[in-house]
Design a protein around this motif. Structure first.
Motif, PDB file in Angstrom:
ATOM      1  N   THR A 341       0.868  -1.217  -0.012  1.00  0.00           N
ATOM      2  CA  THR A 341       0.239   0.070   0.095  1.00  0.00           C
ATOM      3  C   THR A 341       0.984   1.151  -0.044  1.00  0.00           C
ATOM      4  N   SER A 342       1.738   1.293   0.832  1.00  0.00           N
ATOM      5  CA  SER A 342       2.830   2.602   0.828  1.00  0.00           C
ATOM      6  C   SER A 342       3.458   2.826  -0.527  1.00  0.00           C
ATOM      7  N   ALA A 343       3.964   1.661  -1.036  1.00  0.00           N
ATOM      8  CA  ALA A 343       4.427   1.805  -2.437  1.00  0.00           C
ATOM      9  C   ALA A 343       3.666   2.323  -3.425  1.00  0.00           C
ATOM     10  N   ARG A 344       2.354   1.545  -3.454  1.00  0.00           N
ATOM     11  CA  ARG A 344       1.345   1.923  -4.260  1.00  0.00           C
ATOM     12  C   ARG A 344       1.136   3.679  -4.156  1.00  0.00           C
ATOM     13  N   LEU A 345       0.946   4.200  -3.061  1.00  0.00           N
ATOM     14  CA  LEU A 345       0.586   5.603  -2.949  1.00  0.00           C
ATOM     15  C   LEU A 345       1.793   6.311  -3.343  1.00  0.00           C
ATOM     16  N   GLY A 346       3.130   5.665  -3.377  1.00  0.00           N
ATOM     17  CA  GLY A 346       4.125   6.580  -3.902  1.00  0.00           C
ATOM     18  C   GLY A 346       3.835   6.729  -5.393  1.00  0.00           C
ATOM     19  N   VAL A 347       3.457   5.927  -5.931  1.00  0.00           N
ATOM     20  CA  VAL A 347       3.046   5.680  -7.462  1.00  0.00           C
ATOM     21  C   VAL A 347       1.941   6.730  -7.662  1.00  0.00           C
ATOM     22  N   SER A 348       0.811   6.447  -6.936  1.00  0.00           N
ATOM     23  CA  SER A 348      -0.352   7.363  -7.389  1.00  0.00           C
ATOM     24  C   SER A 348      -0.188   8.849  -7.078  1.00  0.00           C
ATOM     25  N   ALA A 349       0.747   9.175  -6.069  1.00  0.00           N
ATOM     26  CA  ALA A 349       0.900  10.527  -5.709  1.00  0.00           C
ATOM     27  C   ALA A 349       2.329  11.090  -6.588  1.00  0.00           C
ATOM     28  N   GLY A 350       2.721  10.294  -7.461  1.00  0.00           N
ATOM     29  CA  GLY A 350       3.984  10.696  -8.044  1.00  0.00           C
ATOM     30  C   GLY A 350       5.269  11.217  -7.442  1.00  0.00           C
ATOM     31  N   LEU A 351       5.463  10.565  -6.139  1.00  0.00           N
ATOM     32  CA  LEU A 351       6.398  11.172  -5.234  1.00  0.00           C
ATOM     33  C   LEU A 351       7.885  10.890  -5.933  1.00  0.00           C
ATOM     34  N   THR A 352       8.719  12.118  -5.307  1.00  0.00           N
ATOM     35  CA  THR A 352       9.947  11.754  -5.860  1.00  0.00           C
ATOM     36  C   THR A 352      10.670  11.036  -4.902  1.00  0.00           C
ATOM     37  N   CYS A 353      11.525  10.260  -5.311  1.00  0.00           N
ATOM     38  CA  CYS A 353      12.463   9.464  -4.739  1.00  0.00           C
ATOM     39  C   CYS A 353      13.786  10.020  -4.201  1.00  0.00           C
ATOM     40  N   PRO A 354      14.036  10.266  -2.939  1.00  0.00           N
ATOM     41  CA  PRO A 354      15.409  10.839  -2.367  1.00  0.00           C
ATOM     42  C   PRO A 354      16.326  10.376  -2.736  1.00  0.00           C
ATOM     43  N   ASP A 355      17.655  10.842  -2.491  1.00  0.00           N
ATOM     44  CA  ASP A 355      19.069   9.964  -3.011  1.00  0.00           C
ATOM     45  C   ASP A 355      19.081   8.818  -2.330  1.00  0.00           C
ATOM     46  N   PRO A 356      19.788   7.842  -2.724  1.00  0.00           N
ATOM     47  CA  PRO A 356      20.380   6.809  -2.120  1.00  0.00           C
ATOM     48  C   PRO A 356      21.305   6.936  -0.839  1.00  0.00           C
ATOM     49  N   GLU A 357      21.105   6.309   0.327  1.00  0.00           N
ATOM     50  CA  GLU A 357      22.285   6.297   1.156  1.00  0.00           C
ATOM     51  C   GLU A 357      23.337   6.080   1.002  1.00  0.00           C
ATOM     52  N   THR A 358      24.343   6.709   1.160  1.00  0.00           N
ATOM     53  CA  THR A 358      25.712   6.649   0.851  1.00  0.00           C
ATOM     54  C   THR A 358      26.848   6.476   2.455  1.00  0.00           C
ATOM     55  N   GLY A 359      26.191   6.941   3.279  1.00  0.00           N
ATOM     56  CA  GLY A 359      26.958   6.605   4.585  1.00  0.00           C
ATOM     57  C   GLY A 359      26.775   5.357   5.088  1.00  0.00           C
ATOM     58  N   ASP A 360      27.462   5.027   6.444  1.00  0.00           N
ATOM     59  CA  ASP A 360      27.412   3.623   6.931  1.00  0.00           C
ATOM     60  C   ASP A 360      25.949   3.349   7.566  1.00  0.00           C
ATOM     61  N   ALA A 361      25.136   4.392   7.731  1.00  0.00           N
ATOM     62  CA  ALA A 361      23.593   4.316   8.245  1.00  0.00           C
ATOM     63  C   ALA A 361      23.706   3.490   9.372  1.00  0.00           C
ATOM     64  N   LEU A 362      24.486   3.540  10.458  1.00  0.00           N
ATOM     65  CA  LEU A 362      24.596   2.841  11.610  1.00  0.00           C
ATOM     66  C   LEU A 362      24.031   3.872  12.723  1.00  0.00           C
ATOM     67  N   GLU A 363      24.934   4.535  13.358  1.00  0.00           N
ATOM     68  CA  GLU A 363      24.329   5.431  14.402  1.00  0.00           C
ATOM     69  C   GLU A 363      23.852   6.554  13.597  1.00  0.00           C
ATOM     70  N   THR A 364      24.167   6.995  12.515  1.00  0.00           N
ATOM     71  CA  THR A 364      23.938   8.260  11.734  1.00  0.00           C
ATOM     72  C   THR A 364      23.734   7.829  10.214  1.00  0.00           C
ATOM     73  N   ALA A 365      22.839   8.350   9.622  1.00  0.00           N
ATOM     74  CA  ALA A 365      22.529   8.225   8.306  1.00  0.00           C
ATOM     75  C   ALA A 365      22.491   9.612   7.512  1.00  0.00           C
ATOM     76  N   CYS A 366      21.794   9.615   6.204  1.00  0.00           N
ATOM     77  CA  CYS A 366      22.246  10.676   5.474  1.00  0.00           C
ATOM     78  C   CYS A 366      20.832  11.400   5.737  1.00  0.00           C
ATOM     79  N   THR A 367      19.921  10.977   6.479  1.00  0.00           N
ATOM     80  CA  THR A 367      18.899  11.751   6.642  1.00  0.00           C
ATOM     81  C   THR A 367      18.692  11.623   8.345  1.00  0.00           C
ATOM     82  N   GLU A 368      17.919  12.331   9.025  1.00  0.00           N
ATOM     83  CA  GLU A 368      17.716  12.404  10.309  1.00  0.00           C
ATOM     84  C   GLU A 368      16.386  11.904  10.823  1.00  0.00           C
ATOM     85  N   GLU A 369      15.602  11.598   9.762  1.00  0.00           N
ATOM     86  CA  GLU A 369      14.150  11.308   9.708  1.00  0.00           C
ATOM     87  C   GLU A 369      14.349   9.434  10.325  1.00  0.00           C
TER      88      GLU A 369
END
Length: 437
Positions: A341-369
């Motif tokens: 459902t969440s994937a389909r809503l991304g399609v129906s709303a035409g959501l823009t995909c953020p950039d892929p993760e490039t950090g280690d994504a352990l204690e911190t990530a490229c996003t704070e969310e």
């Protein structure tokens, strides 16, 4: 005349428990009935007057139907097994996870796509502690990606494999996971409903087999505070009308189609709301923390296990989006429906995909969310995401939130100091969840 002495009719509930009845083989074709009030129960059997559970309206029946042609060999001698559909007054029951998933699949089919799903399950084997409880499985020579007796001295995983062969479950692999006594069970890809049904039955079978062999197989999200938790990874792809993998675009720089990127965007946008359904217990949020490779961050990445949505490196029919946030407490059908459902809503709303993760994504990530911090926040976030609620099923969400809000209140009353309790696995959690998950 049925080839089975008994038929074990099972269906998934809102707590991740497989409920049902044994029916004599010669009567099984009639189906069976259950009190709809089951959808107002918590793990402790307390009844919550949840919307739709009709606890204050006499606790009437719902019906469970199936075709005898769908009955398959079970793991008990002369017992067939089947996943039933729940109805009330000849209409699909909106509270039932299997019906919720059917609606999520239908919404994709209306767009011209057939969802494909593959599930990876993680679980800990536990052994009796001689005091009426359970303790960690004794296998000191165990190691990650382990096989053989040194990793499974009591042969629990071996017994599960043999039972799977008997039943016809399509196991893709079994191996030890990162921590001692933890195993990963991967099932083959299939159409979404078939994959969810098979995983649901496999999980029930695996716990039965382990228990028969004197052990507990626990899918509890995080049964130990000092080692990792148990995930339920949902791998997802779409087939177009010609049967091709619609996530592919050879002309794109990363080989992924616009559809794939919108599916990723939708999963991330609605991840905080989906957390309540995919990580549905107090204990779930002891797993969903930084550094646990558990789907904590609102991120995605190419072949990155620190990302919540991981894209495998191959660009062929196997290309898929792996959502790593759901855990072992989730009702499998509901978790798959939430991802679809969440994937389909991304399609129906035409959501823009953020950039892929490039950090280690352990204690911190490229996003704070990140996902909510606890079950209470997750339930509030779910209710607030009205687009997601409307898409996945308002009736189911209302019933689910009522039961889970009661669960949270009981936890708060039992532990007192929430900050301290958040960093340990409490006795309340072991009592509430361990016997059932």
């Amino acid at each position: 005349m049925s080839q089975y002495d008994r038929v074990r009719v099972l269906w998934p509930d809102h707590l991740g428990i497989s409920r049902g009845k044994y029916l004599p083989g010669h009567l099984a074709h009639r189906g069976t009935r259950h009190a709809i009030a089951v959808f107002g129960l918590g793990y402790d059997r307390d009844m919550v007057p949840a919307p739709g559970a009709m606890i204050l309206e006499g606790m009437p029946d719902m019906e469970c139907h199936f075709a005898m042609s769908e009955v398959q060999p079970g793991w008990e001698d002369r017992v067939g097994v089947v996943v039933g559909d729940l109805e009330r007054n000849a209409e699909p029951l909106a509270l039932a996870p299997r019906n919720v998933l059917k609606e999520a699949i239908s919404a994709w089919e209306d767009l011209g796509y057939r969802p494909q799903i593959g599930i990876e399950l993680e679980a800990y084997v536990m052994e009796p502690d001689n005091q009426g409880g359970w303790q960690p499985y004794s296998c000191p020579g165990s190691f990650v990606y382990g096989t053989g007796p040194i990793n499974d001295p009591a042969g629990v995983a071996e017994a599960i494999w043999e039972a799977s062969q008997k039943v016809g479950f399509r196991v893709e692999s079994i191996n030890t996971e990162y921590d001692t006594g933890q195993f990963e069970f991967t099932l083959e890809y299939d159409d979404a409903l078939a994959a969810a049904d098979e995983t649901f039955l496999f999980k029930t079978m695996a716990r039965d087999v382990a228990y028969t062999n004197g052990h507990l197989l626990s899918f509890m999200p995080r049964p130990y505070s000092d080692i990792g938790g148990n995930g339920l990874h949902v791998n997802f792809s779409l087939l177009d009308a010609e049967g091709n993998n619609a996530l592919l675009d050879p002309a794109a720089s990363d080989g992924l189609s616009l559809l794939a990127h919108q599916c990723i965007a939708g999963q991330l946008h609605h991840l905080p709301a989906a957390a309540a359904l995919c990580a549905p217990t107090v204990n779930s949020y002891k797993r969903l923390k930084p550094g646990q490779l558990s789907g904590y961050w609102l991120n995605w990445g190419h072949d990155h296990r620190g990302a919540t949505v991981r894209v495998n490196p191959e660009r062929n029919a196997s290309t898929r989006l792996e959502n790593r946030m759901p855990d072992g407490a989730a009702t499998i059908h509901t978790a798959v429906a939430a991802v679809l459902t969440s994937a389909r809503l991304g399609v129906s709303a035409g959501l823009t995909c953020p950039d892929p993760e490039t950090g280690d994504a352990l204690e911190t990530a490229c996003t704070e969310e990140h996902v909510p911090n606890n079950l209470k926040e997750a339930l509030e976030t779910l209710v607030a995401d009205t687009d997601f609620v409307e898409a996945i099923g308002p009736a189911m969400v209302a019933q689910f939130v009522a039961v889970k809000a009661d669960e949270w209140e009981k936890y708060v009353a039992a532990v007192g100091d929430l900050e301290k309790a958040q960093n340990q696995i409490t006795e309340w959690e072991n009592t509430m969840y361990l016997p059932y998950l």
